[in-house]
Design an enzyme around this catalytic site. Sequence first.
Site, PDB file in Angstrom:
ATOM      1  N   SER A  39       0.957  -1.349   0.025  1.00  0.00           N
ATOM      2  CA  SER A  39       0.035  -0.038   0.116  1.00  0.00           C
ATOM      3  C   SER A  39       0.702   1.273   0.063  1.00  0.00           C
ATOM      4  O   SER A  39       0.338   2.331  -0.552  1.00  0.00           O
ATOM      5  CB  SER A  39      -0.900   0.228   1.095  1.00  0.00           C
ATOM      6  OG  SER A  39      -0.410  -0.074   2.351  1.00  0.00           O
ATOM      7  N   GLU A  60       7.433   0.486  14.151  1.00  0.00           N
ATOM      8  CA  GLU A  60       7.922   1.665  13.426  1.00  0.00           C
ATOM      9  C   GLU A  60       9.000   2.256  14.347  1.00  0.00           C
ATOM     10  O   GLU A  60       9.835   2.972  13.630  1.00  0.00           O
ATOM     11  CB  GLU A  60       6.760   2.808  13.523  1.00  0.00           C
ATOM     12  CG  GLU A  60       5.552   2.112  12.678  1.00  0.00           C
ATOM     13  CD  GLU A  60       4.602   1.145  13.224  1.00  0.00           C
ATOM     14  OE1 GLU A  60       4.769   0.961  14.373  1.00  0.00           O
ATOM     15  OE2 GLU A  60       3.939   0.519  12.328  1.00  0.00           O
ATOM     16  N   HIS A 111      -0.898   7.441   3.192  1.00  0.00           N
ATOM     17  CA  HIS A 111      -2.224   7.614   3.454  1.00  0.00           C
ATOM     18  C   HIS A 111      -2.475   8.755   4.391  1.00  0.00           C
ATOM     19  O   HIS A 111      -3.257   8.662   5.482  1.00  0.00           O
ATOM     20  CB  HIS A 111      -2.574   6.369   4.270  1.00  0.00           C
ATOM     21  CG  HIS A 111      -2.567   5.055   3.325  1.00  0.00           C
ATOM     22  ND1 HIS A 111      -1.684   4.999   2.249  1.00  0.00           N
ATOM     23  CD2 HIS A 111      -3.612   4.166   3.255  1.00  0.00           C
ATOM     24  CE1 HIS A 111      -2.012   3.889   1.523  1.00  0.00           C
ATOM     25  NE2 HIS A 111      -3.154   3.382   2.006  1.00  0.00           N
TER      26      HIS A 111
END
Lengths: 317, 280
Positions: A39, A60, A111
């Site tokens: 994505s 992360e 996003h």
Amino acid sequence: MSISNQKMGLCRQGFGEGLKEVAQKNDQIVGLCCDLTISTKMDIFKSAFPDRFIEVGVAEQNMIGIASGLAMEGKVPFCASYAVFAPGRCWDQIRVSVAYQNLNVKIIGAHAGLSVGPDGATHQALEDIASLRAIPNLTIIVPCDYYETKKATIKMAEYSGPVYLRIPREETPIITAENDIFEIGKANIIYQSKIENKIVIIGAGPILFEALEAGKALEKSHSLGVTIINSHTIKPLDEKTILEHIEGKKLVVVCEEHQKTGGLFSAVSELLSQRKPSKILPIGVDDSFGESGKPEELMVKYRLTKTQIYRKIISNI
Amino acid sequence: MNIEQLSLHANSVRENIIKMLYSAGSGHSAGPLGMADIFVALYFKLLKIDPSQPRWSERDRVILSNGHICPVWYATLAEKGYFDKKELLNLRKIGSFLQGHPKRNLTYGIENSSGPLGQGFSQAVGVALAGKIDKKDYYTYCLSSDGEHNEGQVWEAIMFSAKEKLSKLIVIIDRNYIQIDGFTENVMPMDEMLDKYQAFNWHVQEIDGHNFMEIIEAVENAKAVFDRPSCIIARTIPGKGVSFMENDFNWHGKPPNKEEEMKSLHDLRTLKGRIKSEHQ
Ligand SMILES: Cc1ncc(C[n+]2csc(CCOP(=O)(O)OP(=O)(O)O)c2C)c(N)n1
Ligand SMILES: [Mg+2]
């Protein structure tokens, strides 16, 4: 957002293709991802350079830490996740491991913004720019379309130092041309009415398309000339271009798909409060979280469309 | 409630998951289908709750940490009567309380907000800790997943819970071996989770997450532990019940289209073709 014959494109596609292209020239570039390889379009790099792709898993903070170590040894790490997770989850690691050491780490926040749509508030990054803008050494880029994202990706690989690139999920209108010049820190004037310019709109990201449409409509309906500045680099802000173009204007408008707090509106306000006190109108999200919905519904509800920008300018001029 | 009744509820929940995902046009299929049996066992057999009093202070708490599987939570809450099943078709739509990732809303039994992985786990630890401080009797059930255990925050919460001996915290992990980029053991190896939890001083059990007897027994065992937090590693089949979704990580985050919706419902109603006529 989309108009039937308007050319559309994916910013993240621009990121993936740009990264692959620049990685062909620089073999020190590596790609890191946190379980979002397709994505974020990091998969384009991964397929081209499987040995230079590093799957970190859903971690992360670790990704940014590892990237800083790689950068200490001369690698050029590109770290991709969603903006709500990077920088959202790993702000401290960006601040100290990356920015404080001024390392050559590139962070891609995909996003971003309300246009993520049905995933809802948890996935709609509206604070990422605010949270990063206060960190020294860090460059922040918000490209407006597919071409600009591709160029920004290549330029940030060539530039030495930490950079954050913010991109949306949805297809967005193509408003720049393949041959337009893109320089980090150098804003582009993307529209200037032929009549006397009374309004200047400063924006970054795909919302610039809405600003362009609103500006053209104002010119037609009210004979108000507009200058539109694409301030794709939010930090460092191109102060020179902005100051030059607000000269003699009645109203400065700042558009962004971000909280009104801490983003481009704040950056412009900080500049103008020091150098040229002006009336500045913010178009952005007004201190609220987003929610689930179709992107186009959310844009209307949160007042970020061309019609709403147009009306807001009219009632403030 | 006997096993047969539980399976009927689970089937209904799975059908609703399919219908609501189709109606939403986006969302996650595999995880929710895989966890339907566990949600039904909790809400229809194990939890001390009262849907007519969603704020009852003595209720057992359910904290969903892998928020993306919320369709199974919503479908189970509707099945249990927290709200009208018709609401399910508003999943992910503007104005609905059924957000794409859960937004805390006690009226409808939605106990916490989650989505960014790792956060719900610590929230559950806080809820359990509050219960311990206030000497309450409620249990805190935290639903988590294998992929979520990639996050460091989860392990911080695991250490803390053992330190505080949160014996009324019961974590149930969806061990389905998939996450977004592929199989967990390729993305970030997680085996053996049982050994990992044991090393962190938790009480651990590993069960078949589709076997109601095992689910119920495991929760009862967990409740009998008084000196440690409990973890139930539930082996599940992602996409369970829909033949073309089962064990395929590509179904992590997409909804069925019209044709797939029909096929999914047919699969669910005929036990993947094993019985000839659809029972509905
Ligand atoms: C902090 C954070 N990073 C990334 C994501 C994106 N994400 C959503 S689900 C998921 C995979 C999680 O694995 P798992 O829960 O095992 O997935 P499933 O079994 O339901 O397919 C990821 C990476 C997230 N929600 N939160
Ligand atoms: Mg999983």
